[in-house]
Design a protein around this motif. Sequence first.
Motif, PDB file in Angstrom:
ATOM      1  N   ALA A 158       0.840  -1.196   0.000  1.00 31.30           N
ATOM      2  CA  ALA A 158       0.000   0.000   0.000  1.00 31.30           C
ATOM      3  C   ALA A 158       0.876   1.248   0.000  1.00 31.30           C
ATOM      4  N   GLU A 181       0.759   7.135   1.902  1.00 26.80           N
ATOM      5  CA  GLU A 181      -0.354   8.019   2.261  1.00 26.80           C
ATOM      6  C   GLU A 181      -1.536   7.216   2.792  1.00 26.80           C
ATOM      7  N   ASP A 182      -1.822   6.089   2.162  1.00 25.41           N
ATOM      8  CA  ASP A 182      -2.915   5.232   2.629  1.00 25.41           C
ATOM      9  C   ASP A 182      -2.590   4.595   3.972  1.00 25.41           C
ATOM     10  N   ALA A 229      -4.686   5.153   7.378  1.00 26.63           N
ATOM     11  CA  ALA A 229      -5.225   3.998   8.110  1.00 26.63           C
ATOM     12  C   ALA A 229      -4.771   4.012   9.563  1.00 26.63           C
ATOM     13  N   HIS A 277      -7.847  -2.803   4.708  1.00 26.64           N
ATOM     14  CA  HIS A 277      -8.616  -1.572   4.504  1.00 26.64           C
ATOM     15  C   HIS A 277     -10.071  -1.754   4.943  1.00 26.64           C
TER      16      HIS A 277
END
Length: 177
Positions: free
Chosen positions: A62, A65-66, A70, A125
């Motif tokens: 991933a 930024e993700d 998270a 996610h």
Amino acid sequence: PTPPRWRTALWRGETAPIPVVRTPTRAVYPRRRPGDDTELTAVDQGASLALRVGTLLLAGGAPTEDVEAAIFAVGTAVGLGTFEVDITYGSIVISIAPSGERPGLTDMRVVRGRSTRFARVAAAHQLVLDLSEGRLRPDDVDTRLSEIEHLRRPYPRWFVIVAFGALSAAITVQLGA
């Protein structure tokens, strides 16, 4: 006698928590033993949970930024309060500000291997979405995260190699080589 777990882990090159060294008897600062405060234990568990999710996402491919988003979502959902996250290519650091009598806390995880494990990333996610929207209790996150960590790849390795070969051949034909 067998050596402590942290020594054998360091010998093998793994990251393991190292026990806290006692402060000298003539220390200028007051002595505080870790684990005396139940609030500190809850914050430590929340930080550990957020770091586990972040490590799983970063190791699975991933974008940073993700992963950062998270970690903030998980930390907020478990009630960490004010905290900062720093993500590099191979590590994640979380720093939680002190509050009242509780001292600040900084924890770090090292991500040793990175590969594309998009099934795990998608499941992680979904876990973050369920936790942040209230569909999942913070007590149940640990078991669900363990299930995600043990997910198998959806396709066998030979199939992935053949698919990448077919993709390469198609691009080569399309470019006219």
